[in-house]
Design an enzyme around this catalytic site. Structure first.
Site, mmCIF file in Angstrom:
data_model
loop_
_atom_site.group_PDB
_atom_site.id
_atom_site.type_symbol
_atom_site.label_atom_id
_atom_site.label_comp_id
_atom_site.label_asym_id
_atom_site.label_seq_id
_atom_site.Cartn_x
_atom_site.Cartn_y
_atom_site.Cartn_z
ATOM 1 C CE LYS A 11 -3.827 -2.112 2.082
ATOM 2 N NZ LYS A 11 -5.202 -1.993 3.047
ATOM 3 C CE1 TYR A 51 -9.689 -2.794 0.440
ATOM 4 C CE2 TYR A 51 -8.453 -1.102 -1.054
ATOM 5 C CZ TYR A 51 -8.022 -2.242 0.072
ATOM 6 O OH TYR A 51 -7.137 -2.796 0.720
ATOM 7 C CG PHE A 59 -13.005 2.334 6.435
ATOM 8 C CD1 PHE A 59 -12.801 1.012 6.020
ATOM 9 C CD2 PHE A 59 -13.982 0.969 7.852
ATOM 10 C CE1 PHE A 59 -12.961 -0.714 5.300
ATOM 11 C CE2 PHE A 59 -14.173 -0.589 7.472
ATOM 12 C CZ PHE A 59 -13.911 -1.557 6.702
ATOM 13 N NE ARG A 87 -7.052 -13.106 5.200
ATOM 14 C CZ ARG A 87 -7.779 -12.027 5.376
ATOM 15 N NH1 ARG A 87 -7.462 -11.485 3.948
ATOM 16 N NH2 ARG A 87 -8.416 -11.310 6.368
ATOM 17 C CB THR A 93 -6.979 -5.354 9.489
ATOM 18 O OG1 THR A 93 -7.557 -6.747 9.019
ATOM 19 C CG2 THR A 93 -7.642 -4.736 8.843
ATOM 20 N NE ARG A 104 -2.748 -5.963 7.066
ATOM 21 C CZ ARG A 104 -3.524 -6.771 6.521
ATOM 22 N NH1 ARG A 104 -4.292 -7.431 7.219
ATOM 23 N NH2 ARG A 104 -4.158 -6.324 5.700
ATOM 24 C CG ASN A 114 -3.808 -2.440 6.794
ATOM 25 O OD1 ASN A 114 -3.682 -1.913 5.330
ATOM 26 N ND2 ASN A 114 -5.037 -2.969 7.181
ATOM 27 C CG HIS A 117 -5.094 -5.785 -0.209
ATOM 28 N ND1 HIS A 117 -6.942 -5.971 0.655
ATOM 29 C CD2 HIS A 117 -6.072 -7.034 -0.921
ATOM 30 C CE1 HIS A 117 -7.418 -7.180 0.317
ATOM 31 N NE2 HIS A 117 -7.071 -7.311 -0.817
ATOM 32 C CD GLU A 128 -9.023 -9.169 -3.406
ATOM 33 O OE1 GLU A 128 -8.061 -9.596 -2.726
ATOM 34 O OE2 GLU A 128 -10.023 -8.654 -2.726
HETATM 35 P P1 CMP Z 1 -7.074 -4.153 3.680
HETATM 36 O O1 CMP Z 1 -6.972 -5.902 4.180
HETATM 37 O O2 CMP Z 1 -6.549 -3.466 2.492
HETATM 38 O O3 CMP Z 1 -9.204 -4.646 3.166
HETATM 39 C C1 CMP Z 1 -9.952 -3.381 3.514
HETATM 40 C C2 CMP Z 1 -9.003 -2.406 4.253
HETATM 41 O O4 CMP Z 1 -10.047 -1.501 4.512
HETATM 42 C C3 CMP Z 1 -8.807 -3.093 5.126
HETATM 43 O O5 CMP Z 1 -7.624 -3.230 4.667
HETATM 44 C C4 CMP Z 1 -8.090 -1.396 6.056
HETATM 45 O O6 CMP Z 1 -6.688 -1.259 5.172
HETATM 46 C C5 CMP Z 1 -9.229 -1.134 5.590
HETATM 47 N N1 CMP Z 1 -9.698 -1.334 6.772
HETATM 48 C C6 CMP Z 1 -10.664 -2.385 6.812
HETATM 49 N N2 CMP Z 1 -11.635 -1.895 8.874
HETATM 50 C C7 CMP Z 1 -10.724 -0.258 8.731
HETATM 51 C C8 CMP Z 1 -10.999 0.194 9.318
HETATM 52 N N3 CMP Z 1 -11.663 0.226 11.154
HETATM 53 N N4 CMP Z 1 -10.689 1.770 10.327
HETATM 54 C C9 CMP Z 1 -10.477 2.234 8.904
HETATM 55 N N5 CMP Z 1 -10.116 1.142 8.119
HETATM 56 C C10 CMP Z 1 -10.302 0.154 8.253
#
Ligand code: CMP
Length: 140
Positions: A11, A51, A59, A87, A93, A104, A114, A117, A128
Site C-alpha cells: 500500500k 473495495y 471508512f 494473511r 488488519t 503489519r 496498514n 492487502h 482480485e
Molecule cells: P485490507 O486488507 O486492504 O481490506 C480493507 C481495508 O480497509 C483494510 O485492509 C484496512 O486498510 C481498511 N480498514 C478495515 N477496517 C478499518 C477501520 N475500522 N478503519 C479504517 N480502515 C479500515
C-alpha cells in the site's frame, strides 16, 4: 495442501517509505513466490471498484483516498496454501493486534495505513488477480 495464488498489494504508506523490497523479502522468507508484480497509481474509480465490498462501511471514503494517495505495488503470490499463508505473513488488519514479526506489526502505521492487502479467500483471490493481471502476465 494445494498450490494456490493470491493477490497482494503493497500500500501507499509502504511505497512512500521505500519498503517494497523489505515487504517482498518477508513474503519470500515465508515461502511465497512473487509470480507477477507491477507498480501503479490507482485511480479513484479503480480503488472504489476494488473495495466495492466495503462501500457501506464508514471508512470507505477515507480508504479510497488513502489507496490513491501514492503508488501501490500489486502482485500475485504463489505457494502452498498461499491465501492463508499470505494473511499469516501480513498479520491482523489492525497492527496493534498483529503478531510480532508480521508485515503489519513491523511496518503498518494504523488500521487504514496498514502496508499490505491480501485476498481473504481463494474465490476472492481469483477475482482480485483478474482485476489487475491477464493470465499471460503471470509467470509461475
Ligand atoms: P485490507 O486488507 O486492504 O481490506 C480493507 C481495508 O480497509 C483494510 O485492509 C484496512 O486498510 C481498511 N480498514 C478495515 N477496517 C478499518 C477501520 N475500522 N478503519 C479504517 N480502515 C479500515
Amino acid at each position: 495442501m494445494a498450490i494456490e495464488r493470491t493477490l497482494s498489494i503493497i500500500k501507499p504508506d509502504a511505497t512512500r517509505r521505500n519498503l517494497t523490497g523489505k515487504v517482498n523479502a518477508m513474503l519470500e522468507a515465508g515461502g511465497l513466490r512473487i509470480v507477477a508484480q507491477k507498480r501503479l497509481l490507482l485511480t479513484r474509480a479503480q480503488a472504489e471498484s476494488f473495495y466495492a465490498v466495503h462501500k457501506e462501511r464508514p471508512f470507505f471514503d477515507d480508504l479510497c483516498t488513502f489507496m490513491t494517495s501514492g503508488p501501490v505495488v500489486v502482485q500475485v503470490l504463489e505457494g502452498e496454501n498461499a491465501v492463508a499463508k499470505n494473511r499469516e505473513i501480513m498479520g491482523a488488519t489492525d497492527p496493534s493486534k498483529a503478531a510480532e514479526g508480521t508485515i503489519r506489526k513491523t511496518y503498518a502505521e494504523s488500521i487504514e495505513s496498514n502496508s499490505a492487502h491480501g485476498s481473504d479467500s481463494l474465490e476472492n483471490a481469483a477475482i482480485e488477480i483478474a482485476y489487475f493481471f491477464s493470465a499471460t502476465a503471470i509467470v509461475g
